[in-house]
Design a protein around this motif. Structure first.
Motif, PDB file in Angstrom:
ATOM      1  N   GLU A 155      17.192   8.242  -9.951  1.00  0.00           N
ATOM      2  CA  GLU A 155      16.426   9.301  -9.315  1.00  0.00           C
ATOM      3  C   GLU A 155      15.825   8.742  -8.042  1.00  0.00           C
ATOM      4  N   THR A 156      16.058   9.400  -6.945  1.00  0.00           N
ATOM      5  CA  THR A 156      15.493   8.939  -5.677  1.00  0.00           C
ATOM      6  C   THR A 156      14.717  10.088  -5.064  1.00  0.00           C
ATOM      7  N   SER A 157      13.566   9.783  -4.501  1.00  0.00           N
ATOM      8  CA  SER A 157      12.786  10.813  -3.824  1.00  0.00           C
ATOM      9  C   SER A 157      12.541  10.401  -2.389  1.00  0.00           C
ATOM     10  N   VAL A 158      12.676  11.338  -1.505  1.00  0.00           N
ATOM     11  CA  VAL A 158      12.350  11.081  -0.101  1.00  0.00           C
ATOM     12  C   VAL A 158      11.409  12.180   0.369  1.00  0.00           C
ATOM     13  N   PRO A 159      10.264  11.823   0.908  1.00  0.00           N
ATOM     14  CA  PRO A 159       9.397  12.854   1.482  1.00  0.00           C
ATOM     15  C   PRO A 159      10.100  13.490   2.692  1.00  0.00           C
ATOM     16  N   GLU A 160       9.974  14.799   2.801  1.00  0.00           N
ATOM     17  CA  GLU A 160      10.662  15.529   3.859  1.00  0.00           C
ATOM     18  C   GLU A 160      10.324  14.960   5.233  1.00  0.00           C
ATOM     19  N   SER A 161       9.039  14.586   5.427  1.00  0.00           N
ATOM     20  CA  SER A 161       8.620  14.154   6.761  1.00  0.00           C
ATOM     21  C   SER A 161       9.214  12.814   7.152  1.00  0.00           C
ATOM     22  N   LYS A 162       9.718  12.054   6.167  1.00  0.00           N
ATOM     23  CA  LYS A 162      10.255  10.728   6.500  1.00  0.00           C
ATOM     24  C   LYS A 162      11.727  10.773   6.878  1.00  0.00           C
ATOM     25  N   ILE A 163      12.335  11.932   6.760  1.00  0.00           N
ATOM     26  CA  ILE A 163      13.746  12.042   7.130  1.00  0.00           C
ATOM     27  C   ILE A 163      13.851  12.037   8.651  1.00  0.00           C
ATOM     28  N   GLN A 164      14.652  11.139   9.187  1.00  0.00           N
ATOM     29  CA  GLN A 164      14.759  10.995  10.644  1.00  0.00           C
ATOM     30  C   GLN A 164      15.915  11.798  11.215  1.00  0.00           C
ATOM     31  N   SER A 165      17.010  11.842  10.495  1.00  0.00           N
ATOM     32  CA  SER A 165      18.139  12.631  10.971  1.00  0.00           C
ATOM     33  C   SER A 165      19.102  12.865   9.821  1.00  0.00           C
ATOM     34  N   LEU A 166      20.012  13.801  10.046  1.00  0.00           N
ATOM     35  CA  LEU A 166      21.051  14.090   9.064  1.00  0.00           C
ATOM     36  C   LEU A 166      22.378  13.760   9.709  1.00  0.00           C
ATOM     37  N   GLN A 167      23.228  13.080   8.978  1.00  0.00           N
ATOM     38  CA  GLN A 167      24.555  12.842   9.508  1.00  0.00           C
ATOM     39  C   GLN A 167      25.546  13.634   8.671  1.00  0.00           C
ATOM     40  N   ILE A 168      26.247  14.546   9.325  1.00  0.00           N
ATOM     41  CA  ILE A 168      27.210  15.388   8.634  1.00  0.00           C
ATOM     42  C   ILE A 168      28.583  14.801   8.916  1.00  0.00           C
ATOM     43  N   ASN A 169      29.146  14.136   7.919  1.00  0.00           N
ATOM     44  CA  ASN A 169      30.387  13.394   8.134  1.00  0.00           C
ATOM     45  C   ASN A 169      31.581  14.153   7.602  1.00  0.00           C
ATOM     46  N   GLN A 170      32.641  14.118   8.353  1.00  0.00           N
ATOM     47  CA  GLN A 170      33.902  14.602   7.826  1.00  0.00           C
ATOM     48  C   GLN A 170      34.987  13.569   8.140  1.00  0.00           C
ATOM     49  N   SER A 217       0.842  -1.191   0.000  1.00  0.00           N
ATOM     50  CA  SER A 217       0.000   0.000   0.000  1.00  0.00           C
ATOM     51  C   SER A 217       0.882   1.248   0.000  1.00  0.00           C
ATOM     52  N   PHE A 218       0.359   2.313  -0.609  1.00  0.00           N
ATOM     53  CA  PHE A 218       1.173   3.517  -0.839  1.00  0.00           C
ATOM     54  C   PHE A 218       1.744   4.089   0.445  1.00  0.00           C
ATOM     55  N   ASP A 219       0.960   4.023   1.531  1.00  0.00           N
ATOM     56  CA  ASP A 219       1.451   4.693   2.739  1.00  0.00           C
ATOM     57  C   ASP A 219       2.623   3.956   3.373  1.00  0.00           C
ATOM     58  N   ARG A 220       2.873   2.733   2.924  1.00  0.00           N
ATOM     59  CA  ARG A 220       4.035   2.019   3.446  1.00  0.00           C
ATOM     60  C   ARG A 220       5.287   2.298   2.614  1.00  0.00           C
ATOM     61  N   ILE A 221       5.100   2.990   1.505  1.00  0.00           N
ATOM     62  CA  ILE A 221       6.250   3.221   0.622  1.00  0.00           C
ATOM     63  C   ILE A 221       7.099   4.358   1.156  1.00  0.00           C
ATOM     64  N   GLN A 222       8.363   4.067   1.280  1.00  0.00           N
ATOM     65  CA  GLN A 222       9.290   4.961   1.941  1.00  0.00           C
ATOM     66  C   GLN A 222      10.060   5.766   0.916  1.00  0.00           C
TER      67      GLN A 222
END
Lengths: 520, 180
Positions: free
Chosen positions: A303-318, A111-116
């Motif tokens: 091409e990859t799309s991620v809905p903004e609300s599904k982003i859990q965190s950002l990892q800024i790596n150096q 179902s669509f709502d399970r698509i990440q």
């Protein structure tokens, strides 16, 4: 192979119905490629049988190998065609239905709502036909992933828009599907370009990501483990070929060795740069309709799309090579991406934004998470981290090792722990320095690392669980170790003042429990 | 951006934020000690039997061991088991608030897990044979965070486990409704 049978214009409406649809016949190629890659990945050892046949069968070996090869080719073509014939799909309301499998018939409803995640890939063999592979990834297991390889690009884009659109209400399912088709056109126009990476940045990414050094390290390890196997051969080669030419001066031989090592390092770096260019060629990050889109790739456009609300965190790596180049690499963490690290095989490609500077990642992080004070120093963890880790985790094994070695070798063995602590202590001190944390009560930064560093930025409201641990010595000094579980990763801040740890826990619970926004 | 602009600190609200530091934890069922003892004694029994048999048949020889007293060696381990099981059971506890559930354990290394109801994906009840013997059950809570259970509350009387599960699921449902 001819043109796709589903016409792009009325593609989506056609899908919504009781009829099953097939992929374009070019998909046969895709199934064959997938099959070959699968065998290559999982069955490298099978090649050994072929080698065995080549060695032991004598004069008619080529005939036998040819027979095997043509047999394999026929199997490949037949299985490709069968896979193509048995793969059918359609859309029903708010879900996607798939039938697949030649021997094991499988039916899958997603179902669509399970698509990440929705990924559109354009492999090189689909390009002449204007076809793409559409990947629908769910938050659940990899069994639930759908790949529609061999559908027209326009149809793939329509499906993406439909699937990622939040339905207004379940009852309006069908209406929503139709609206989506018409709405998808204007959305392309107000697409906001956030980042486009020139080749120069990709070269920097290739030079500065850690992968190449990890591989080099592993290769070196493997090399020395097999030292006995190649030592003799190398010695013979040096004696018979190198020394007669350059002489046996240790200076010349030493610099030759250095040259060889340098050459290998340069070779690996070139490989890494080429890899980065191939994978991230023409990298573009855009934002439209509440989703981040990423396109990249030289041979296979992805091409990859991620809905903004599904982003859990950002990892800024150096990583440390990136320190020299003053660049950072961002990883967008989503649901489930953290746990795949421990389950090889189900690994999905992570969403990486390569080679950016603070001018990009600071506003980008704030855009996702709200204001962050980049100017202040992060709070440090207690120095006890160094001593307790050393005393608890390293000293006892070292003492035992020293006693055992000392028992067999005499007093010399006792030197071992001191030498070892010379390595361990600076490591712990470096790690202690990298730990840092900051919060304004809603958004937080947690940094860790050894030489390079990674900073995770996340919103308190997205946290899943908080764990506060105290050892006896931490209790005496009012310190605690805080573990924060997000849906995409787990963060640990060791030895923070108890007051801070309790504040973080309480504030996290408050934010998670009062936030009315969906966390995924 | 200056520091003062970005620094959001609403003192009124911050003071209102309830702290989980001084929670009163409910003890687990008193039969927890018995379950722990059963489990630990079985773990103790296996090497003990092996030791007794091997020593009895003379398979273990050392200049340090002679006569009957080495048979009593495993008994030394019984002391910490008998002392630690009730102590450990006393240090376990859970607390339910309006919006979250907490579980603590550990005698020396203390751990406190906090789980908001609106993050719970599903709840499982589990009974191992020893728990079943004593009429107890373990509740396992799963979020989207980790692979295994994010919180485990052992040694709940079966009816208590069912009640707690129902309560938590109800609260989780409420939380989901609020958000929607």
């Amino acid at each position: 192979m001819n043109a796709p049978e589903v016409k792009p214009a009325d593609g989506l409406q056609k899908l919504v119905g009781n009829e099953w649809h097939r992929l374009a016949p070019a998909a046969i190629v895709h199934f064959m490629v997938k099959f070959v890659l699968g065998v290559a990945k999982n069955g490298i050892q099978n090649v050994a049988y072929l080698g065995g046949i080549a060695v032991f069968t004598g004069d008619n070996r080529w005939w036998i190998l040819g027979l095997i090869a043509s047999g394999a080719l026929i199997t490949l073509i037949v299985s490709g065609v069968l896979a193509y014939l048995s793969f059918k799909f359609r859309m029903e309301g708010q879900s996607f239905l798939i039938k697949r499998g030649v021997l094991n018939k499988k039916r899958l409803t997603l179902s669509f709502d399970r698509i990440q995640n929705v990924a559109i890939k354009e492999p090189i063999y689909f390009r002449p036909f204007g076809l793409v592979a559409l990947g629908l990834e769910s938050a659940g297991s990899s069994d639930e992933e759908i790949s529609l390889a061999g559908i027209p690009r326009t149809l793939a884009e329509q499906i993406r828009t439909t699937v990622l659109q939040k339905p207004a209400a379940p009852a309006k399912a069908k209406a929503a599907t139709k609206e989506a088709v018409t709405e998808s056109q204007p959305s392309q126009e107000n697409e906001e370009l956030l980042l486009a990476q020139p080749i120069s940045e990709l070269v920097r990414y290739g030079l500065s990501n850690n992968n190449i050094w990890v591989i080099a390290g592993l290769a070196t390890g493997a090399f020395f483990q097999q030292a006995e196997a190649w030592e003799g051969a190398v010695e013979d080669f040096v004696r018979s070929t190198v020394i007669p030419v350059v002489g046996d001066s240790p200076v010349i031989l030493g610099s030759l060795l250095g040259g060889v090592v340098l050459f290998i390092v340069l070779f690996l770096m070139t490989l890494s740069v080429l890899g980065a260019i191939i994978i991230y060629y023409n990298f573009r990050l855009t934002f439209a309709d509440g989703r981040y889109h990423r396109t990249k790739g030289l041979f296979e456009r992805q091409e990859t799309s991620v809905p903004e609300s599904k982003i859990q965190s950002l990892q800024i790596n150096q990583p440390w090579p990136a320190l020299l180049l003053k660049r950072w690499h961002i990883t967008i963490k989503q649901v489930g991406f953290g746990k795949t690290e421990h389950q090889p095989g189900s690994q999905r490609p992570s969403f990486i934004i390569p080679s950016v500077t603070p001018e990009f990642f600071r506003p980008f992080t704030e855009r996702l998470l709200g204001p962050i004070d980049w100017g202040t120093q992060l709070s440090r963890v207690s120095k006890r981290y160094v001593w307790t880790s050393f005393l608890y985790w390293f000293l006892p094994p070292m003492v035992i090792a020293a006693l055992i070695i000392g028992y067999f070798t005499g007093t010399k063995g006792f030197i071992f722990p001191f030498v070892f602590s010379l390595v361990i202590l600076p490591t712990l001190i470096l790690r202690h320095r990298r730990f840092g944390y900051w919060t304004n009560g809603k958004t937080a930064l947690v940094r860790s690392g050894l030489i390079g560093n990674q900073t995770s930025a996340f919103a308190f409201r997205k946290v899943q669980t908080v764990i506060l641990k105290q050892s006896p010595s931490q209790r005496r000094r009012d310190l605690a170790t805080l573990t924060i579980q997000l849906a995409g990763q787990t963060l640990t801040i060791p030895f923070m003042p108890l007051e801070d740890a309790a504040y973080w826990r309480d504030q996290i619970l408050y934010e998670a429990e009062t936030s009315k926004l969906a966390w995924m | 951006m200056t520091a003062s602009e970005s620094f959001i600190n609403e003192p009124m609200k911050a003071a209102d934020i309830p702290t989980a530091t001084h929670l009163t934890f409910d003890r687990l069922d008193e039969r927890h000690t018995r379950v722990l003892l059963t489990e630990w004694l079985i773990v103790w029994l296996i090497p003990t039997v092996a030791w007794t048999v091997l020593y009895g048949f003379g398979a273990i020889k050392s200049s340090l061991l002679s006569g009957f007293w080495p048979h009593l060696l495993p008994l030394a381990l019984l002391v910490p088991i008998l002392v630690l099981a009730p102590l450990y059971a006393r240090h376990c506890g859970f607390a339910v608030r309006d919006h979250d559930i907490h579980y603590k354990n550990g005698i020396l290394w203390r751990k406190q897990v906090a789980l908001p109801f609106n993050r719970i994906q599903h709840v499982e009840t589990e009974q191992n044979p020893f728990e079943r013997l004593h009429g107890l059950a373990t509740l396992k809570f799963f979020t989207a965070g980790g692979g295994s259970a994010d919180m485990k509350i052992p040694a709940l009387a079966t009816h208590q486990a069912n009640d707690l599960k129902a309560l938590v699921l109800e609260k989780a449902g409420e939380a989901a409704d609020e958000r929607a």
